[in-house]
Scaffold this active site. Structure first.
Site, short mmCIF file in Angstrom:
data_model
loop_
_atom_site.label_atom_id
_atom_site.label_comp_id
_atom_site.label_asym_id
_atom_site.label_seq_id
_atom_site.Cartn_x
_atom_site.Cartn_y
_atom_site.Cartn_z
N GLY A 36 9.94 -26.69 -35.72
CA GLY A 36 9.88 -25.40 -36.17
C GLY A 36 11.10 -24.65 -35.72
O GLY A 36 12.04 -25.23 -35.60
N ASP A 58 1.02 -0.73 -37.27
CA ASP A 58 2.49 -0.79 -36.47
C ASP A 58 2.30 -1.79 -35.45
O ASP A 58 3.27 -2.30 -35.02
CB ASP A 58 2.52 0.68 -35.91
CG ASP A 58 3.46 1.53 -36.83
OD1 ASP A 58 4.20 0.88 -37.54
OD2 ASP A 58 3.51 2.72 -36.36
N PRO A 60 9.66 -15.85 -23.99
CA PRO A 60 10.62 -15.16 -25.01
C PRO A 60 10.27 -14.11 -25.47
O PRO A 60 8.83 -14.05 -25.88
CB PRO A 60 11.01 -16.19 -26.00
CG PRO A 60 10.07 -17.80 -25.73
CD PRO A 60 9.29 -16.92 -24.67
N VAL A 66 12.19 -22.64 -33.11
CA VAL A 66 12.88 -23.17 -31.70
C VAL A 66 13.12 -24.63 -31.58
O VAL A 66 14.52 -24.67 -31.31
CB VAL A 66 12.02 -22.38 -30.66
CG1 VAL A 66 12.78 -22.76 -29.31
CG2 VAL A 66 11.59 -21.07 -30.67
N TYR A 91 -4.24 -15.08 -29.15
CA TYR A 91 -3.15 -15.92 -28.87
C TYR A 91 -2.63 -15.34 -27.46
O TYR A 91 -2.15 -16.61 -26.73
CB TYR A 91 -1.77 -15.34 -29.83
CG TYR A 91 -0.57 -15.91 -29.79
CD1 TYR A 91 -0.25 -17.18 -30.26
CD2 TYR A 91 0.43 -14.92 -29.09
CE1 TYR A 91 1.01 -17.35 -30.23
CE2 TYR A 91 1.92 -15.43 -29.09
CZ TYR A 91 2.12 -16.73 -29.47
OH TYR A 91 3.34 -17.10 -29.38
#
Ligand code: NAP
Ligand code: GDP
Length: 320
Positions: free
Chosen positions: A17, A276, A169, A19, A142
């Protein structure tokens, strides 16, 4: 002990992926004789399956694991499949950490996200505030799955003495990202739209109002910081890996940088019928700065340029 017997074997889950590929690049550039790096993808094992997970960890017998594999996506994918984000990621994390404990892996660094933070909070948010309230509704599946890594790390350490830790991160971007317009995070989504606007002379349209604010970290910077965490960071509790809070920008400002990278002359348009999401999740990187006061981050302008160039060069084989 000879050099080989002291060699670390570092297994990276999610190695194909965004990263993982940045870590591959940095580890190849460093080429350290005391470390052997192995990068996995879902083709090597479906980590939602306990047997496949145990078998792959047994096969490589790593001394160290960087656990990146996850179901990942931007706001609009979370709104579609929130439950899958919860259940797939809980399974992946449970299988990986359990197998690492069984196989006696010396250290595991797992990856969280600033999505784990409470929605109603004070800013900037730090590592001690993760469990202080529910996450934003848009990505709660998640978020809860990722929050449990912190709890599991603590429990594995308390009962079994495992050195399992985690990093947090902010929004990440760079080459090898998922640029698919339905599933992407904001920056790869906007870079892909910028690419199409330039190729096809179509409007460059940002979803939402452009007012939400985010901190962005370039994948190569993050890769270096995860490597530092693996080698040097000794705490079990997580550490935020982020640019400074002064470097937080609005989605509108990011869109302007993407438009500049593709030399788009037309005005940036906003589709305000689109959500948003979370208005901001400003993270405090004071803990990181205490350890690494001089770490220099790639500027957003340069990182966006490099990523835009990468997409232009690799469009045929990119995740679009
Ligand atoms: P990515 O580009 O989507 O890569 C995901 C990786 O996980 C891929 O290597 C994928 O393998 C693997 N994977 C997915 N499901 C799997 C499964 N069931 N079994 C085995 N492997 C599986 O994600 P990324 O952006 O690099 O994310 C890396 C980590 O950073 C994740 O833990 C993510 O939650 C975290 N994070 C990402 C962001 C961001 O903005 N991207 C922000 C904060 C935190 P295939 O290539 O074979 O599909
Ligand atoms: P988040 O940071 O976890 O909320 O997820 P994203 O990386 O998907 O960012 C979502 C924010 O970017 C929201 O404010 C969206 O309205 C805004 N945004 C603007 N254009 C896009 C786009 O093309 N894709 C995505 N995913 N978000 C966009």
């Amino acid at each position: 002990m000879d050099a080989k017997s002291k060699q670390k074997v570092v297994l990276v889950t999610g190695g194909s992926g965004l990263v993982g590929q940045a870590m591959k690049k940095v580890s190849e550039e460093e080429n350290r004789p005391d470390e052997k790096w192995i990068f996995l993808s879902s083709k090597d094992a479906d980590l939602r399956d306990p047997e496949e997970t145990r078998a792959i960890i047994k096969k490589y017998n790593p001394t160290h694991v960087v656990h990146l594999a996850a179901m990942v996506g931007g706001l609009y994918k979370h709104l579609r499949v929130n439950c899958d984000f919860l259940t797939f990621n809980i399974r992946i994390n449970d299988n990986v950490l359990d197998s690492c404990k069984e196989m006696g892996v010396e250290k595991v660094v797992s990856c969280l996200s600033t999505c784990v933070f409470p929605d109603q909070t004070t800013y900037p948010i730090d590592e001690t505030m993760i469990h202080n309230g529910p996450p934003h509704d848009s990505n709660f599946g998640y978020s809860y799955a990722k929050r449990m890594i912190v709890v599991m790390n603590r429990a594995y350490n308390m009962q079994y003495g495992c050195q399992f830790t985690s990093v947090i991160p902010t929004n990440i971007y760079g080459p090898h990202d998922n640029f698919n317009l339905e599933d992407a995070h904001v920056l790869p989504g906007l870079i892909h739209k910028g690419y199409l606007a330039k190729q096809k002379s179509i409007p460059f349209t940002v979803c939402g109002t452009g007012t939400p604010r985010r901190q962005f970290i370039y994948s190569v910077d993050l890769a270096k910081l995860i490597m530092w965490t693996l080698r040097e960071y000794e705490e079990i509790e997580p550490i935020i890996l982020s640019v400074d809070k002064e470097d937080e920008v609005s989605v509108g400002e990011v869109a302007e940088l993407v438009a500049e990278a593709f030399d788009l002359k037309d005005k940036v348009l906003y589709d305000t019928s689109k959500s948003d999401g979370q208005i901001k999740k400003t993270a405090n990187n004071a803990k990181l700065r205490k350890y690494l006061p001089n770490f220099k981050f790639t500027s957003l302008r340069q990182g966006i340029r490099e990523t835009a160039e990468w997409l232009e060069t690799h469009y045929e084989n990119a995740r679009v």
